[in-house]
Design a protein around this motif. Structure first.
Motif, PDB file in Angstrom:
ATOM      1  N   ALA A   1       0.564  -1.235   0.119  1.00  0.00           N
ATOM      2  CA  ALA A   1       0.573  -0.052   0.302  1.00  0.00           C
ATOM      3  C   ALA A   1       0.800   1.227  -0.677  1.00  0.00           C
ATOM      4  N   LEU A   2       1.902   0.962   0.806  1.00  0.00           N
ATOM      5  CA  LEU A   2       3.091   2.096   0.776  1.00  0.00           C
ATOM      6  C   LEU A   2       3.324   2.847  -0.358  1.00  0.00           C
ATOM      7  N   ALA A   3       4.085   1.246  -1.123  1.00  0.00           N
ATOM      8  CA  ALA A   3       4.052   2.030  -1.944  1.00  0.00           C
ATOM      9  C   ALA A   3       3.659   2.362  -3.593  1.00  0.00           C
ATOM     10  N   ALA A   4       2.241   1.722  -3.383  1.00  0.00           N
ATOM     11  CA  ALA A   4       1.280   2.775  -3.912  1.00  0.00           C
ATOM     12  C   ALA A   4       0.845   3.820  -4.152  1.00  0.00           C
ATOM     13  N   GLN A   5       0.780   4.563  -2.880  1.00  0.00           N
ATOM     14  CA  GLN A   5       0.748   5.451  -2.510  1.00  0.00           C
ATOM     15  C   GLN A   5       1.491   6.345  -3.260  1.00  0.00           C
ATOM     16  N   ARG A   6       3.114   5.737  -3.322  1.00  0.00           N
ATOM     17  CA  ARG A   6       4.699   6.836  -3.066  1.00  0.00           C
ATOM     18  C   ARG A   6       4.118   6.659  -4.974  1.00  0.00           C
TER      19      ARG A   6
END
Length: 275
Positions: free
Chosen positions: A131-136
């Motif tokens: 989720a963090l990677a997609a957000q970034r």
């Protein structure tokens, strides 16, 4: 091809999934039937109506993620992947046999399975990372992570929850399979969890509770959570029944590890298809 919701080669129902679980467990002479039965409707609704994937590429870079942290429930996920066309009939027929790629716990080598899990408590941390990677990357990807209520005894789950709130991962939806049991007894007997919804809310999550076998309620819950972009990670606490769909398995924790005899298999299939 852009990922789409429901790129199915063939429609399927919760009954289809339960029948496939029984077939796999009987063919492989293995366990974890009741654990898989409690998450059937949750996965059925998710795969049919909400998870964006590409029919011709399980590894599409813009897909949504489905992390099954409760890896021992993987037969339910395998059945869904079969209906997506990613697993052939032979894979389900050979479940848990020598040389198969479908093992008794979730394995990331299988198309559509994001995380190797079954050592409980770790899948949510991986889901938080996705989720963090997609957000970034500023994509529209969501990460759905399904955990068992007994799994919440693991401290790593709450470390991941703290991280998700700190980094405002509102593209993360945690699904809690609240069936009230774990391998060695009820959750209240082993380590009482108290109010799970209140716990996740205290960790900064946007929380809803649903009947985990009511497909309309589950669908509505995913729509509500998916539409909220207020910076809070999401949690769906699903009240479920371990062994749901077969009367003598429901609320019976012996079916965490019990295998099917020919007679019991026929009896269970009869109940499932009679629904």
């Amino acid at each position: 091809m852009d990922p789409k919701i429901n790129p199915l080669l063939r429609p399927f129902s919760a009954t289809d999934i339960r029948k496939a679980i029984l077939d796999m467990a009987y063919s492989g002479g293995t366990v974890h039937i009741a654990c898989a039965f409690s998450i059937v409707e949750l996965l059925a609704v998710l795969y049919r109506k909400h998870l964006r994937v590409a029919a011709d590429n399980p590894d599409h870079p813009e897909r949504d993620y489905m992390v099954l942290s409760k890896g021992h429930g993987v037969m339910a996920q395998y059945a869904c992947l079969h209906h997506l066309g990613w697993l052939p009939d032979a894979d389900l027929r050979d479940y848990f046999k020598d040389g198969t790629r479908l093992k008794g716990l979730a394995d990331a080598h299988v198309p559509g399975v994001e995380v190797t899990s079954g050592s409980l408590g770790h899948g949510l941390s991986v889901g938080v990372g996705l989720a963090l990677a997609a957000q970034r990357r500023s994509t529209e990807q969501k990460c759905y992570a399904l955990v068992g209520d007994g799994e919440l005894n693991e401290g790593a789950v709450w470390e991941a929850a703290l991280f998700a709130a700190q980094f405002c991962l509102d593209n993360l939806i945690v699904i809690i399979d609240k069936n009230g049991f774990q391998a060695m007894g009820s959750t209240d007997e082993v380590i009482a969890l108290g109010d799970i919804a209140a716990k996740f809310a205290a960790f900064g999550f946007d929380v809803i509770e649903v009947d985990g076998h009511d497909e309309a309620a589950i669908d509505h819950g995913f729509r509500v959570l998916g539409a909220r972009t207020d910076g809070r990670p999401k949690a769906m606490v699903a009240r479920t029944v371990k062994g749901k769909g077969v009367s003598f398995m429901e609320h019976n924790n012996l079916w965490h590890y019990t295998r099917l005899s020919p007679e019991i298999y026929e009896r269970a299939v009869g109940e499932v298809i009679a629904v």
